[in-house]
Design an enzyme around this catalytic site. Structure first.
Site, PDB file in Angstrom:
ATOM      1  N   CYS A  47       3.606   8.490   1.262  1.00 42.55           N
ATOM      2  CA  CYS A  47       4.189   7.531   2.191  1.00 42.55           C
ATOM      3  C   CYS A  47       4.271   6.202   1.441  1.00 42.55           C
ATOM      4  CB  CYS A  47       3.249   7.448   3.399  1.00 42.55           C
ATOM      5  SG  CYS A  47       3.721   6.246   4.624  1.00 42.55           S
TER       6      CYS A  47
ATOM      7  N   CYS B 208       7.250  -5.510  15.270  1.00 43.24           N
ATOM      8  CA  CYS B 208       6.867  -4.560  16.321  1.00 43.24           C
ATOM      9  C   CYS B 208       5.443  -4.917  16.744  1.00 43.24           C
ATOM     10  CB  CYS B 208       6.943  -3.125  15.806  1.00 43.24           C
ATOM     11  SG  CYS B 208       8.613  -2.667  15.304  1.00 43.24           S
TER      12      CYS B 208
ATOM     13  N   CYS C 201       2.223  -2.964  15.483  1.00 40.72           N
ATOM     14  CA  CYS C 201       2.122  -2.581  14.068  1.00 40.72           C
ATOM     15  C   CYS C 201       1.402  -3.662  13.262  1.00 40.72           C
ATOM     16  CB  CYS C 201       3.521  -2.358  13.499  1.00 40.72           C
ATOM     17  SG  CYS C 201       3.542  -2.058  11.724  1.00 40.72           S
TER      18      CYS C 201
ATOM     19  N   CYS D  34      -0.947   5.350  10.441  1.00 37.71           N
ATOM     20  CA  CYS D  34       0.315   4.665  10.702  1.00 37.71           C
ATOM     21  C   CYS D  34       0.100   3.253  11.207  1.00 37.71           C
ATOM     22  CB  CYS D  34       1.117   5.397  11.768  1.00 37.71           C
ATOM     23  SG  CYS D  34       1.241   7.129  11.479  1.00 37.71           S
TER      24      CYS D  34
ATOM     25  N   CYS E 110       6.599  -7.205   6.656  1.00 31.74           N
ATOM     26  CA  CYS E 110       7.753  -6.744   7.425  1.00 31.74           C
ATOM     27  C   CYS E 110       8.152  -7.842   8.397  1.00 31.74           C
ATOM     28  CB  CYS E 110       7.397  -5.476   8.195  1.00 31.74           C
ATOM     29  SG  CYS E 110       8.816  -4.724   9.039  1.00 31.74           S
TER      30      CYS E 110
ATOM     31  N   GLU F 187       0.822  -1.196   0.000  1.00 28.76           N
ATOM     32  CA  GLU F 187       0.000   0.000   0.000  1.00 28.76           C
ATOM     33  C   GLU F 187       0.862   1.254   0.000  1.00 28.76           C
ATOM     34  OE1 GLU F 187      -3.865  -1.931   2.184  1.00 28.76           O
ATOM     35  OE2 GLU F 187      -2.661  -0.566   3.365  1.00 28.76           O
TER      36      GLU F 187
HETATM   37  N1  SAH Z   1       9.834   0.094   9.492  1.00 36.85           N
HETATM   38  C1  SAH Z   1      10.001   1.501   9.467  1.00 36.85           C
HETATM   39  C2  SAH Z   1       9.031   2.241   8.551  1.00 36.85           C
HETATM   40  C3  SAH Z   1       7.596   1.789   8.513  1.00 36.85           C
HETATM   41  S1  SAH Z   1       6.618   2.035   9.945  1.00 36.85           S
HETATM   42  C4  SAH Z   1       9.941   2.058  10.877  1.00 36.85           C
HETATM   43  O1  SAH Z   1       9.699   1.301  11.791  1.00 36.85           O
HETATM   44  O2  SAH Z   1      10.180   3.242  11.062  1.00 36.85           O
HETATM   45  C5  SAH Z   1       6.295   3.759   9.989  1.00 36.85           C
HETATM   46  C6  SAH Z   1       5.988   4.314  11.363  1.00 36.85           C
HETATM   47  O3  SAH Z   1       4.680   3.911  11.808  1.00 36.85           O
HETATM   48  C7  SAH Z   1       6.929   3.838  12.436  1.00 36.85           C
HETATM   49  O4  SAH Z   1       7.299   4.916  13.270  1.00 36.85           O
HETATM   50  C8  SAH Z   1       6.090   2.836  13.192  1.00 36.85           C
HETATM   51  O5  SAH Z   1       6.567   2.585  14.479  1.00 36.85           O
HETATM   52  C9  SAH Z   1       4.764   3.528  13.164  1.00 36.85           C
HETATM   53  N2  SAH Z   1       3.627   2.677  13.529  1.00 36.85           N
HETATM   54  C10 SAH Z   1       3.458   1.379  13.261  1.00 36.85           C
HETATM   55  N3  SAH Z   1       2.296   0.939  13.761  1.00 36.85           N
HETATM   56  C11 SAH Z   1       1.705   1.995  14.360  1.00 36.85           C
HETATM   57  C12 SAH Z   1       0.480   2.168  15.049  1.00 36.85           C
HETATM   58  N4  SAH Z   1      -0.367   1.159  15.193  1.00 36.85           N
HETATM   59  N5  SAH Z   1       0.188   3.394  15.537  1.00 36.85           N
HETATM   60  C13 SAH Z   1       1.054   4.431  15.360  1.00 36.85           C
HETATM   61  N6  SAH Z   1       2.222   4.334  14.710  1.00 36.85           N
HETATM   62  C14 SAH Z   1       2.549   3.124  14.215  1.00 36.85           C
END
Ligand code: SAH
Length: 341
Positions: A94, A105, A108, A321, A101, A81
């Site tokens: 974005c 995390c 996420c 995000c 991935c 996406e």
């Molecule tokens: N892998 C990279 C880029 C993709 S994630 C990274 O971790 O930076 C982009 C951003 O979205 C990151 O800061 C990640 O921690 C954040 N993110 C992921 N899931 C989220 C959520 N449920 N709520 C808010 N931010 C989130």
């Protein structure tokens, strides 16, 4: 394709055709069939070879019209996406760097779904070209690698894409931001590249014991190691560093968390972007309510940290995000533009 590859493809044609094709693809962002400056037979021939890398499966626009999310199918069926955010005078896209991935995390949505494969440089660049077209008449000003995937775990192709954006699409390095969960060898490599792109580090916790729980990669690269890699990047590139912080109710939003974050941010002059967590199906935590978000920001500011609270855009189309988890084609197609089922 590179200019040389296009030239090889046009073997036997007059030399200027390569320039026409190059400009059509890179500068105008058109497909061969729409390149009216080429003879129609050639257009057709090229159209069969130069096929789009991304096929649009679904597109949804938030109710306020300012956020658009695409679900793309790649040639092998993998799904990614991208999200376009428009502001009165400019636009930001974005992009995804991987299908899925592997970083896991906990909060996420992409991490919960797991890893499928790396994207090629072309697959990354095409997301930008498509968004640039959709943004018109606004100028697509910025590209952020904050979609699906960990860009520094796909270093070669990500960097090739950055070079393409810079060399051929005209994005200066300061308008490109790579966001990483903290892949330290990747940050160190970036420090040696010629282009000074912006670096965003997804921190979310400023003590190892907490960060390990929400960002598993922290076990491999603990905060002390991560911070020294950030310092190395700053020393080499003199670019603004930012820390991303998704505020999770009762988990990382206390005065203690703010103080620990300030201790890391201040020596590096890092800017902190605070955003309330978007709830995801696989994680029990919730976003900190608005009052707590303001308090956390005030704590940081009081301690001398530059902090901005980020608006949560596109929540009604799951474009916020960490919500970029591709669903099945039918599910995506059936989703009402008004939002979540
Ligand atoms: N892998 C990279 C880029 C993709 S994630 C990274 O971790 O930076 C982009 C951003 O979205 C990151 O800061 C990640 O921690 C954040 N993110 C992921 N899931 C989220 C959520 N449920 N709520 C808010 N931010 C989130």
């Amino acid at each position: 394709m590179s200019r040389e590859e296009l030239a090889a493809l046009l073997d036997g044609e007059p030399r200027f055709r390569t320039d026409q094709l190059w400009r059509g693809l890179w500068q105008r962002g058109t497909w061969p069939r729409d390149m009216t400056d080429l003879p129609s037979g050639l257009r057709e021939q090229l159209g069969e070879v130069l096929v789009p890398a991304l096929e649009e499966v679904a597109r949804s626009t938030a109710a306020d019209g300012r956020t658009t999310k695409w679900l793309w199918a790649l040639h092998d069926g993998a799904r990614v996406e991208s999200v376009l955010m428009v502001y009165p005078d400019r636009a930001t896209v974005c992009v995804s760097s991987q299908a899925g991935c592997a970083m896991k995390c906990s909060f996420c949505a992409t991490g919960q779904a797991g890893f499928a494969r790396h994207l090629s440089a072309g697959e990354i660049i095409e997301q930008v070209v498509n968004a640039r077209r959709a943004a018109l008449p606004r100028r697509l000003g910025n590209v952020v690698f904050m979609g699906m995937g960990e860009p520094l775990a796909n270093y070669e192709r990500t960097w090739e894409a950055v070079r393409g954006l810079h060399d051929h699409l005209g994005f200066s390095a300061r308008r490109i931001t790579l966001s990483t969960v903290g892949v330290v060898p990747g940050i160190r490599r970036l420090a040696h590249e010629a282009l000074p792109v912006n670096l965003a580090v997804s921190l979310h916790a400023a003590r190892d014991e907490l960060r390990e729980k929400i960002v598993p990669l922290n076990r491999r690269y603990p905060l002390s190691v991560l911070m020294s890699a950030c310092a190395e990047y700053l020393g080499a590139k003199n670019r603004r560093l930012s820390f991303e912080w998704a505020l999770i109710d009762g988990v990382n939003d206390t005065a203690r968390d703010a103080a620990e974050l300030a201790e890391l941010a201040l020596p590096l002059g890092a800017h902190v972007n605070v955003i309330p967590l978007n709830p995801t199906p696989g994680y029990p935590g919730r976003g900190t309510p608005a009052g707590g978000v303001g308090q956390f920001r005030d704590h940081l500011v009081h301690l001398g940290v530059n902090a901005t609270v980020r608006a949560n855009r596109g929540t009604d189309i799951d474009a916020a995000c960490g919500q970029l988890a591709a669903r099945s084609a039918s599910a995506a197609g059936a989703r009402s533009p008004a939002g979540r089922p």
